[in-house]
Design a protein around this motif. Sequence first.
Motif, mmCIF file in Angstrom:
data_model
loop_
_atom_site.group_PDB
_atom_site.id
_atom_site.type_symbol
_atom_site.label_atom_id
_atom_site.label_comp_id
_atom_site.label_asym_id
_atom_site.label_seq_id
_atom_site.Cartn_x
_atom_site.Cartn_y
_atom_site.Cartn_z
ATOM 1 N N LEU A 27 0.818 -1.211 0.000
ATOM 2 C CA LEU A 27 0.000 0.000 0.000
ATOM 3 C C LEU A 27 0.853 1.262 0.000
ATOM 4 N N GLN A 28 2.098 1.148 0.464
ATOM 5 C CA GLN A 28 2.998 2.292 0.435
ATOM 6 C C GLN A 28 3.290 2.758 -0.981
ATOM 7 N N SER A 29 3.399 1.809 -1.901
ATOM 8 C CA SER A 29 3.977 2.155 -3.202
ATOM 9 C C SER A 29 3.109 1.858 -4.417
ATOM 10 N N LEU A 30 2.033 1.099 -4.261
ATOM 11 C CA LEU A 30 1.246 0.716 -5.433
ATOM 12 C C LEU A 30 0.719 1.917 -6.217
ATOM 13 N N VAL A 31 0.446 3.016 -5.516
ATOM 14 C CA VAL A 31 -0.158 4.158 -6.212
ATOM 15 C C VAL A 31 0.870 5.050 -6.905
ATOM 16 N N ILE A 32 2.165 4.895 -6.562
ATOM 17 C CA ILE A 32 3.175 5.815 -7.094
ATOM 18 C C ILE A 32 3.235 5.797 -8.618
ATOM 19 N N PRO A 33 3.304 4.616 -9.286
ATOM 20 C CA PRO A 33 3.438 4.641 -10.756
ATOM 21 C C PRO A 33 2.147 5.022 -11.474
ATOM 22 N N VAL A 34 1.002 4.992 -10.777
ATOM 23 C CA VAL A 34 -0.274 5.183 -11.477
ATOM 24 C C VAL A 34 -0.972 6.475 -11.055
ATOM 25 N N LEU A 35 -0.218 7.443 -10.539
ATOM 26 C CA LEU A 35 -0.822 8.724 -10.177
ATOM 27 C C LEU A 35 -1.525 9.391 -11.368
ATOM 28 N N PRO A 36 -0.936 9.335 -12.594
ATOM 29 C CA PRO A 36 -1.670 9.909 -13.737
ATOM 30 C C PRO A 36 -3.018 9.217 -13.965
ATOM 31 N N THR A 37 -3.071 7.905 -13.767
ATOM 32 C CA THR A 37 -4.328 7.168 -13.909
ATOM 33 C C THR A 37 -5.343 7.631 -12.864
ATOM 34 N N LEU A 38 -4.888 7.763 -11.618
ATOM 35 C CA LEU A 38 -5.776 8.232 -10.553
ATOM 36 C C LEU A 38 -6.232 9.670 -10.815
ATOM 37 N N GLU A 39 -5.337 10.485 -11.346
ATOM 38 C CA GLU A 39 -5.688 11.876 -11.669
ATOM 39 C C GLU A 39 -6.869 11.918 -12.619
ATOM 40 N N SER A 40 -6.827 11.078 -13.658
ATOM 41 C CA SER A 40 -7.911 11.043 -14.641
ATOM 42 C C SER A 40 -9.177 10.419 -14.062
ATOM 43 N N ALA A 41 -9.008 9.303 -13.333
ATOM 44 C CA ALA A 41 -10.165 8.575 -12.813
ATOM 45 C C ALA A 41 -10.909 9.368 -11.747
ATOM 46 N N LEU A 42 -10.183 10.145 -10.957
ATOM 47 C CA LEU A 42 -10.805 10.892 -9.859
ATOM 48 C C LEU A 42 -11.182 12.316 -10.270
ATOM 49 N N THR A 44 -9.258 15.009 -11.071
ATOM 50 C CA THR A 44 -8.527 16.027 -10.326
ATOM 51 C C THR A 44 -7.346 16.533 -11.140
ATOM 52 N N THR A 45 -6.455 17.280 -10.508
ATOM 53 C CA THR A 45 -5.303 17.851 -11.199
ATOM 54 C C THR A 45 -4.018 17.143 -10.777
ATOM 55 N N GLN A 46 -2.951 17.392 -11.539
ATOM 56 C CA GLN A 46 -1.664 16.773 -11.227
ATOM 57 C C GLN A 46 -1.161 17.201 -9.847
ATOM 58 N N ALA A 47 -1.378 18.457 -9.498
ATOM 59 C CA ALA A 47 -0.919 18.945 -8.201
ATOM 60 C C ALA A 47 -1.729 18.337 -7.061
ATOM 61 N N THR A 98 -14.451 7.203 -5.654
ATOM 62 C CA THR A 98 -14.590 7.746 -7.005
ATOM 63 C C THR A 98 -14.299 9.247 -7.028
ATOM 64 N N SER A 99 -13.867 9.800 -5.888
ATOM 65 C CA SER A 99 -13.524 11.222 -5.817
ATOM 66 C C SER A 99 -12.260 11.381 -4.989
ATOM 67 N N LEU A 100 -11.557 12.497 -5.188
ATOM 68 C CA LEU A 100 -10.296 12.721 -4.497
ATOM 69 C C LEU A 100 -10.469 12.858 -2.982
ATOM 70 N N PRO A 101 -11.466 13.593 -2.471
ATOM 71 C CA PRO A 101 -11.597 13.697 -1.010
ATOM 72 C C PRO A 101 -11.778 12.339 -0.329
ATOM 73 N N VAL A 102 -12.569 11.464 -0.937
ATOM 74 C CA VAL A 102 -12.775 10.127 -0.351
ATOM 75 C C VAL A 102 -11.474 9.328 -0.389
ATOM 76 N N MET A 103 -10.729 9.455 -1.490
ATOM 77 C CA MET A 103 -9.461 8.734 -1.599
ATOM 78 C C MET A 103 -8.465 9.242 -0.556
ATOM 79 N N ILE A 104 -8.408 10.552 -0.343
ATOM 80 C CA ILE A 104 -7.501 11.110 0.654
ATOM 81 C C ILE A 104 -7.875 10.630 2.055
ATOM 82 N N ALA A 105 -9.171 10.627 2.364
ATOM 83 C CA ALA A 105 -9.625 10.124 3.666
ATOM 84 C C ALA A 105 -9.224 8.667 3.851
ATOM 85 N N ALA A 106 -9.365 7.892 2.785
ATOM 86 C CA ALA A 106 -8.996 6.484 2.853
ATOM 87 C C ALA A 106 -7.498 6.316 3.130
#
Length: 491
Positions: A27-42, A44-47, A98-106
């Motif tokens: 869980l520490q690292s799985l999201v690192i390579p796919v941040l662009p994917t999460l950006e599109s799916a959620l 949101t912006t790159q920042a 399905t949204s950035l705030p929920v993902m951040i809370a998670a």
Amino acid sequence: METATRRAHYQLTFAVLTVGVAAYALLQSLVIPVLPTLESALGTTQADVTWVLTAYLLSASISTPVMGRLGDMHGKKRVFVIALTALAVGSLLAALATSLPVMIAARVIQGIGGGVLPLAFGIIRDEFPEEKVAGAVGIIAALTAVGAGLGIVLAGPIVTVLSYHWLFWIPLIMVVLAGVAAQILVPESPVRTAGKINWLTALLLSGWLVALLLGVSQAPTRGWGSPIVVGLLAAAAVIVVTWVAAESKSVNPLIDMTMMRIRSVWAANLVALLMGVGMYAAFGFLPQLLQTPTSAGYGFGASVTESGLMLLPLSVGMFLLGLASGRLATRLGSRNLLIAGSIVSAIGYLVVAFLHETEVDIYVATSLVGVGFGLAFSAMSNVVVAAVPAEQTGVASGMNANIRTIGGALGAALMTTVVTAGASSSGVPPESGYTNGFVMLGIAVSLGVVAAMFIPAMKRDKTTHLEESAALRHPELAMVAGGTLVGDESE
């Protein structure tokens, strides 16, 4: 009879611990390579999507030492299960997000599960036969780095074949299995630390960690001289001084400053900081180097999956050396392993810096880095576990892991600043940026050699750690025959 019964099934306990720690590491690292994917799916912006990493980092940094302390006080198995429960709840919420705030809370909830690592070390020390402790601690320590490396490797295939939701469903399954097994199979340790949580010092700890990590994470985008970054770093400096003073005077310190002054502990923590600088920055920037289009004059134009596979030797090296760390530590000493690991990983980074024209170059470099980190991480954890009383294993290991995380945040910020200096209008960094960045990482981990030299030699490990701790706690015992201060191991 009780001890014999408790330790009869330590192999089963170890299996449960490995599954829980492996899930946390993924869980520490799985999201690192796919941040662009999460950006599109959620949507949101790159920042803003970087908060998926930052929120987890902040939560884990605050929670890890607190959970370790709670385990020392109330039972390591009980708090280990609570940490796994937090990981499970956070993973479930992230899988459904399905949204950035929920993902951040998670991700904040997942960070609470950072306590699994120090708690696992404490359980091993309490439940395993003495001659098995070093090997088991070494494997668990290596597993954290291996899991983080495998997360980089597996993220691409998981997202390609399934979806980003499965980056969290898979660890959730592992965590639930580990949590149920831990509750049923892992015995509770009778070792306890008296006292209670000092919430004032916990708040101060949280304050300087948040200020420091936010400051270094914002520095690459805002600039190291921006008022916000300077203000955050200044606030961190003021709060950390206040925190140390408060902990030193506290009857029930969260982090025992006496323990932190033990030579083996502060030296291992310094190594942890330097290794954190090297490892987490590499996990973030090696894939970027490999994925750079060949039209830039360097890079391989690799996909997320292909770049992950090129990093596989790094994880394999960590794992294999983690398996052998117990025997190597017994024969060579943890200090010598730390020195060797620092040197080998530094060589690996220099290979990346100056030889990255063919895939063979990358495989050689990642193999060297993996071997170096496999040696260093396992030895570092063993040094801390052996240096402190059993009832402080959780909090000491937690702080060591925390310092490694701080190093990771600092390394990532410095690497971003160095690599992106002089980037083109398209955002592609110059090749010299990567060269300078990996030279910097090589220098950082090589400084681990200097820090490791302060750790007592292996032949004196057991008596030295006990004497040093006693001397710091009881100054009247600090003088031994001949007027030599205990803990001053001049060789």
